[in-house]
Each structure stands twice: as C-alpha cells, then as structure tokens.
Design a protein around this motif. Structure first.
Motif, PDB file in Angstrom:
ATOM      1  N   SER A 165       0.827  -1.212   0.000  1.00  0.00           N
ATOM      2  CA  SER A 165       0.000   0.000   0.000  1.00  0.00           C
ATOM      3  C   SER A 165       0.861   1.261   0.000  1.00  0.00           C
ATOM      4  O   SER A 165       0.534   2.255  -0.660  1.00  0.00           O
ATOM      5  N   VAL A 166       1.980   1.225   0.706  1.00  0.00           N
ATOM      6  CA  VAL A 166       2.884   2.381   0.706  1.00  0.00           C
ATOM      7  C   VAL A 166       3.465   2.596  -0.680  1.00  0.00           C
ATOM      8  O   VAL A 166       3.570   3.733  -1.173  1.00  0.00           O
ATOM      9  N   GLU A 195       2.099   1.761  -3.512  1.00  0.00           N
ATOM     10  CA  GLU A 195       1.038   2.273  -4.384  1.00  0.00           C
ATOM     11  C   GLU A 195       0.837   3.773  -4.174  1.00  0.00           C
ATOM     12  O   GLU A 195       0.671   4.526  -5.135  1.00  0.00           O
ATOM     13  N   ARG A 196       0.863   4.202  -2.916  1.00  0.00           N
ATOM     14  CA  ARG A 196       0.732   5.634  -2.660  1.00  0.00           C
ATOM     15  C   ARG A 196       1.934   6.398  -3.235  1.00  0.00           C
ATOM     16  O   ARG A 196       1.787   7.512  -3.739  1.00  0.00           O
ATOM     17  N   LEU A 217       1.391   6.759  -6.949  1.00  0.00           N
ATOM     18  CA  LEU A 217       0.400   7.798  -7.215  1.00  0.00           C
ATOM     19  C   LEU A 217       0.990   9.195  -7.040  1.00  0.00           C
ATOM     20  O   LEU A 217       0.735  10.101  -7.840  1.00  0.00           O
ATOM     21  N   TRP A 218       1.833   9.367  -6.011  1.00  0.00           N
ATOM     22  CA  TRP A 218       2.454  10.677  -5.784  1.00  0.00           C
ATOM     23  C   TRP A 218       3.409  11.037  -6.911  1.00  0.00           C
ATOM     24  O   TRP A 218       3.446  12.170  -7.377  1.00  0.00           O
TER      25      TRP A 218
END
Length: 426
Positions: A104-105, A107-108, A111-112
C-alpha cells in the motif's frame, strides 16, 4: 625499525620502504583467503589476552586458559547471532501483514510520483521490469558470489577460533621471532613497538565494544519512545553495524525506518527514526567515542576515511572492518622507522598548534623559513602613583641689581652672568 639514515641516502631508504610496502600490499591481496581469517584471529586474540592471563593466574595452564578464552568468545558470538536470528523469525511471522502495508505504501508512492512528475505507472512498471530482467541475467554470478561468501564464512568459522587459540598459546614464541627477525635493532625498541601495537589495538577493540553497547541503549530508547516494536532488535542490530565505521549507524537506520513506514499509519515515524539515529551518530562521533577511546587510537578522520575506502576496495566487507585497526598498527610501525616517520605523522591526529589561526606563521618560523621577531617577549612597565605626594619644592631664581645700574643684558646662550643666583625655598 632500524636507523639506516647514516648508511644510505634518505631518498634511497624512502624508496626501498615504499617498495617494500607495495610488495606487502600485493602479497596481502593475493593471499587474502588465508590472511583475512588470520587478521581477525589476531584481533580476537589481542582482545582475549587479558582473559587468558586471568585464567593463567588461576593455575589453569596456558593451553587450557587459551582454549577456555576462545570458547567464551565463541559463546558470546553465538548468543548475539541467536538473538538476531530469533528476532528475525518472530518478525517474519507478521510478514504477510507487513507485506500488505508495504504494498500500500508503494502504491501511494506511485500515485504521488504520477501526480507530481507526470510519469505514468506503465512507464514505472516498464523500468522495474527492465531492472528485474537485468537482475535475473546476473542471477548466476550473484548466486556463485553468495555461495562463495558462505564458503568463506564457514571457512572463517573454523579457521578463526583455531588461529586465535594458537596465537594465544604461542604468543611468547611469536614474540621471540620478532626479536630474531630484527637483531640489528635494539631489542628494547622491538619490545616497545610490540607492546604499543598491542595497546593501540586493544584500546580500539575495547573502546569499540563499549561504544557499541552505549549506542545500542540509545537507539533502543529512541525507538521505544516512538512506539516502534522490536526496539531492542533494531537498536542492537544498528549498533553491531558500527563495525563499519562512519556508515554503520546510517545503514542500521534504514531497516527500522522501513519497518516504521510499514507498520505505522504516519510516514513521520520513519522520518523520526532516521533523525534519531543521526542524532545518536552525532553523539557517538563527537562525544562518546572521543571520551572513551580518546587519543589512544590517533588517526585523523581524513586518513581514516581513505583507509576505509581502500580496505573495502581491496578486501570487501572484511576490509571495511579491518581498516582502522590495521591503519593504527601501520602508524605505530611507521613511527618506529626513521625513514617512514613522516607518513606516521601524516596518519596521526593534528596537534592544536596546527589548528590555530596563526598556525601558518608559526609553522614557517618553526622550520626557519621566516625569521622570528626580534622582540619575542612583551615588556611590562609597572607605574606606581603615590596618592598623597609630599609638598613639592619650588625653585626660584633672582638677580640683584643696583639702582644706579641699568638692567643688565641676559645672555640666553647659556654664558656666565654677572648676577649671583640664589635659590629660595619656601
């Protein structure tokens, strides 16, 4: 360790010394498979010498005292290894949950990057795929290197205890070898040099162990305050990485920072972990190590960094660990050889006179390049004032003149005067 300055020119003696050092270095690189375990054994035997002497005073015999000292050292190393492996297994039980948070980290982060730099995820995946293919293409070489390293570790696990035992048991035999090898040198100087090498290396090793313990406690306290799990494991692991000078703590902060990033909801925990470890590294380099080790191992930071880089380039990870004690030993040897004393001076710590604002002028005067000022000392003038001076005496002069006479001419050139001078004192 002999003084040949009266027999040969300085340039010839220096060239021969440098050539001999180059040959020794080439020999060390060629025989590192045996030499590195031997060097580690020398360090371990030096650190175990006080313990062996203690057992010998108990009338246990030199052989049994040496064996018992090596067994105690192996037990301590085994306990440290068991602690690291045991904690790793415990952390591995939560691997699935940690992996999900790490994904999840990531993926974030993707996205950033996409929103900030406009790089599409497909482009990032293509880059990752290319890097993965390159790693797979080099998998064979990496596997052979890994198994080779494991083989070296297993060989060292057998050779290092064996070498350490014989170095402790035959220590007087080896000392006499140096006496025989340098018969042209005063034996007291050989003895003094060997003792100084032992003192410098032992001071470094004992100081390093003490500093590692203090750093482990500080790391653990910081992680506990931030609420990071397995604080003792991460704190101790980072302190053990201090075997890699200057970079050990920085490398040790990466793993707990990633763990905090995975298990905590806020990324500031990871930033806090890295910041705290940097604070501990600053305290270690500027307060803890100077006060514990002090000037016992006098190597200036520039030469230490160069030695670490050369050690890593020549001998890999083992060279990083052995760089500082070997450099300290080389400095002691250089200081005892007249033709190499300048290089021993270069390795050592600068004195306070080299760091003053007037150091350049002082250095030029020391070596006779410029003259010293004629007045080296300041003259102090002591003036005492009497607060109640005596009544001053006033001195007056007059001339007697008859009424019938004119006023005589006064000779200002200092000639004789006809008038009589008299003093009047009130």
């Amino acid at each position: 360790m002999s003084d040949n300055s009266n027999k040969y020119p300085y340039s010839l003696s220096l060239a021969s010394s440098l050539f001999a050092a180059a040959l020794i270095l080439a020999f060390m690189v060629a025989t590192q498979g045996v030499l590195i375990p031997l060097l580690f054994s020398i360090l371990i035997s030096i650190s175990l010498y006080p313990l062996a002497r203690f057992f010998e005073r108990l009338k246990l015999g030199k052989a049994f005292a040496s064996i018992l000292s090596v067994i105690i050292a192996l037990t301590i190393l085994w306990l440290i290894g068991w602690f690291i492996v045991h904690q790793s297994i415990i952390i591995g039980k939560d691997a699935s949950a940690i992996t999900a948070k790490v994904v999840s980290v990531l993926e974030r982060a993707q996205l950033w990057v996409e929103e900030t730099f406009g790089i599409q995820r497909t482009a990032m995946m293509d880059q990752l795929r290319d890097q993965g293919n390159k790693l797979l293409s080099n998998a064979g070489a990496m596997a052979s290197a890994t198994f080779g390293s494991i083989g070296n570790i297993l060989a060292g696990a057998v050779l290092v205890p064996l070498f350490s035992f014989f170095l402790l048991y035959y220590r007087d035999f080896f000392r006499e070898f140096f006496f025989k090898a340098f018969q042209g040198v005063p034996q007291s100087k050989v003895h003094e040099t060997l003792n100084k090498i032992y003192y410098v290396v032992q001071s470094y090793l004992l100081g390093l162990v003490t500093v590692m313990g203090i750093v482990a406690v500080l790391n653990t306290i910081g992680l506990m305050i931030m609420g990071i799990e397995y604080a003792w494991f991460f704190g101790t692991l980072a302190s053990l990485l201090m075997l890699l000078p200057y970079i050990g703590i920085a490398i040790g902060s990466i793993l707990p920072a990633l763990f905090a990033l995975a298990v905590k909801d806020n990324a500031w925990y990871a930033v806090g972990v890295v910041a705290w470890f940097q604070v501990v590294q600053f305290l270690e380099g500027n307060i803890i190590t100077p006060n514990i080790v002090g000037s016992k191992v006098s190597i200036n930071p520039l030469m230490a960094i160069i030695a670490i880089l050369l050690g890593g380039m020549l001998f890999g990870l083992s060279g990083l660990i052995l760089a500082l004690p070997l450099t300290a030993t080389i400095k002691v040897i250089f200081d005892s050889i007249p033709t190499m004393q300048a290089f021993g001076f270069l390795i050592g710590e600068p004195e306070k006179e080299h760091l003053k604002s007037t150091s350049t002028q002082d250095l030029l005067m020391k070596w006779g390049i410029v003259r010293k000022p004629k007045m080296e000392k300041k003259i102090k003038v002591d003036i005492q004032v009497d607060p109640d001076p005596a009544t001053p005496q006033t001195k007056m002069q007059y001339k007697e003149i008859h009424e019938s006479e004119d006023i005589p001419y006064e000779d200002t050139s200092g000639g004789d005067q006809k008038a009589d001078d008299k003093d009047i004192k009130p």
